[in-house]
Design an enzyme around this catalytic site. Structure first.
Site, PDB file in Angstrom:
ATOM      1  N   GLU A 195      27.698  36.924  49.450  1.00  0.00           N
ATOM      2  CA  GLU A 195      27.665  38.318  49.875  1.00  0.00           C
ATOM      3  C   GLU A 195      28.609  39.193  49.051  1.00  0.00           C
ATOM      4  O   GLU A 195      29.672  38.738  48.610  1.00  0.00           O
ATOM      5  CB  GLU A 195      28.095  38.421  51.341  1.00  0.00           C
ATOM      6  CG  GLU A 195      27.178  37.665  52.279  1.00  0.00           C
ATOM      7  CD  GLU A 195      27.705  37.613  53.706  1.00  0.00           C
ATOM      8  OE1 GLU A 195      26.874  37.622  54.622  1.00  0.00           O
ATOM      9  OE2 GLU A 195      28.925  37.553  53.900  1.00  0.00           O
ATOM     10  N   ASP A 220      28.185  34.886  62.409  1.00  0.00           N
ATOM     11  CA  ASP A 220      28.373  35.952  61.419  1.00  0.00           C
ATOM     12  C   ASP A 220      27.289  35.987  60.358  1.00  0.00           C
ATOM     13  O   ASP A 220      27.479  36.548  59.293  1.00  0.00           O
ATOM     14  CB  ASP A 220      29.750  35.839  60.785  1.00  0.00           C
ATOM     15  CG  ASP A 220      29.922  34.538  60.026  1.00  0.00           C
ATOM     16  OD1 ASP A 220      28.994  33.700  60.082  1.00  0.00           O
ATOM     17  OD2 ASP A 220      30.966  34.360  59.390  1.00  0.00           O
TER      18      ASP A 220
END
Lengths: 346, 346
Positions: free
Chosen positions: A63, A234
């Site tokens: 990410e 998450d």
């Protein structure tokens, strides 16, 4: 050839970061990061915000988490690969960058594996400071991996908890965590089950790493008046809490467009009410309303927290000189003469 | 404390990059990058693609450009600040990273200010190889900034042009470019106007840096049969070509969702037909259809080009050892014992 000052970007290695933390002291470092996050969340509307940009593969995710205000820009690179641990690698590694918005020039490149652990713990404790019931002194820490000690020390430093009750499905993890917390002043209680761990705890922290829908806390484990600090859920497909808990809780999130996709609330309707934490920090929302309320921080980690942590590290780097200047940027004498710079280096 | 091998990421500084380029030779380096781009564009459907993530400010932009296939992930950080030149700074600086998708661990961190200049030139020449009219031997190079020499050498290396006709509204830039190109074997013709520069040229390259709608080429300057290589229009509000030219041209783009926002075609309807270059490289689209067609590469730069360039640099770095191992990743002996690693460093 000696690069000019403009070409050099201070780099904080893992070793520098550990030296910085020891120089400041871990609790004080966590406190400074929590203060910076609180300040930046209060200026929420001055930030460019975007959900992180994720590249998913069958075994993990990579990410990028950018954000900026009028003067500074930051981003973090972070991966999440739960299977790495079995290969002797970190589940999460990260590094980040702080840049000057006016010129676009980076001003700091830093390791963030260590720093992310600190900022995640700082954020959890900052939220608990606002939401945990009055007089909370005991935390259940479920999942005793790389985050566990940082969470415990942050909750001790910022919320004044005195006892942590540890549980992990791997007893070695619990032993490691308990040993590490010796000498911190915390009373540490290793527990054989999650049910045992939550006994008498006002703060329930879940921090497990499976990339799948899991039920770390079942509905009947959660009594009234507790604060849940749910860190492990998450990414899409990864949650830790039974859905029924969510329906009984007041849910607090960092940035809804990201949490709706990645957090525990991916289990809920997309319009299920949530409260944005910046409104709590700014005082616009009262936070916990009564002693019986179940408050839930559906933590996924947001770019502004990294921005804040990098600001703290940048200031410390300037102060201490603990960095390696990196020849990262080409800086020809004449900015339009990149080719001439290359030729002269030949 | 000595970090383990797993913690170390090879870093290619600007100086390393220049040494690598000299070792391989600039034309050969551009050729290798062009070949890698062509290969990767042919595998277009195997890549995760997303428009770059931009943070705009009144004076510039900071962008992240990620992409990945099944095995490798790359991203580039790049800024664009036209006003920097006046302050003695680069308009564009960049660095990038290559990582392993299976573990999420970075395998290369590299400067990309220099490398972006090479990959942009390599991409332009690769596209011109497919689209320029047969026997093209002359390029007009309008805008003689940092890209100009790289464009000229790439077009010479890959397309066989023998003459470049230079124009810039700043005569110093043209002088710099002409001087730098001495000894390359190219015939260099400095021109006093853009109209003069396009005289007899089959390839028209525009590479100017103003962040505003500009008209570097007017409609009547573009005759039939030419190939336009439009590089400078690469963010919202920044274009170089009169709209009428676009209506007379066959338009080729890298990745439509990005080019529609950033390229020359931001002037057109969002459904104006364009051809994706990967279909040309793969042979599915014939490219130029006849000698009178005006072909236009509406270049904005796409993440896969950086991915390709980083692959080339990574291979060369392994081969030559030209890099600095950077202590970027925390790598405790026990992956779950980040805290223990920190404490032992104290």
């Amino acid at each position: 050839m000696q690069p000019s000052d403009k070409a050099l970007v201070p780099f904080v290695s893992v070793d520098h970061m550990m030296q910085l933390i020891h120089r400041v002291g871990l609790p004080e470092m966590i406190r400074r990061i929590a203060d910076a996050i609180e300040d930046d969340f209060r200026r929420w509307e001055s930030f460019d915000k975007t959900p992180r940009v994720a590249a998913h593969s069958p075994v993990g995710v990579i990410e990028l988490m950018p954000t900026a205000n009028d003067t500074q820009y930051a981003f973090k690179y972070v991966n999440g690969h739960p299977k790495n641990t079995a290969e002797g690698l970190q589940t999460v590694t990260a590094f980040g960058l702080l840049a000057d918005v006016d010129t676009g020039y980076p001003v700091l490149l830093s390791e963030m594996t260590m720093l992310t652990a600190l900022r995640t713990a700082a954020m959890s404790a900052l939220v608990a400071k606002h939401l945990a019931p009055k007089g909370a002194d005991t935390m259940a820490m479920i999942g005793n991996g790389a985050q566990a000690e940082f969470q415990s020390i942050a909750m001790q430093t910022i919320c004044g908890i005195t006892t942590v009750r540890l549980y992990d499905n791997d007893p070695d993890a619990t032993r490691k965590c308990a040993t590490n917390l010796t000498g911190t002043g915390l009373t540490v209680v290793p527990c054989a089950t999650a049910e045992d761990a939550i006994e008498g705890a006002q703060i329930l922290t879940t921090c497990t790493a499976d990339k799948q829908y899991a039920t770390i806390l079942t509905d009947n484990m959660v009594g009234s008046g507790v604060h849940i600090n749910a860190i492990g859920g998450d990414c899409p497909g990864k949650t830790e809490l039974a859905e029924a808990i969510l329906h009984r809780s007041s849910i607090f999130v960092e940035y809804p467009p990201q949490t709706r996709v990645e957090g525990e609330i991916q289990q809920l309707d997309p319009d299920h009410p949530v409260t944005e934490l910046w409104t709590v920090f700014s005082g616009a929302h009262p936070g916990r309303r009564d002693a019986r309320e179940i408050t839930l921080f559906d933590s996924v980690g947001f770019a502004i927290e990294d921005f804040s942590a990098l600001r703290v590290v940048h200031a410390l780097t300037v102060e201490t000189g603990l960095n390696l200047p990196l020849d990262l940027l080409a800086d020809p004498d004449n900015p339009r003469d990149l080719y001439g710079m290359l030729m002269r280096a030949g």
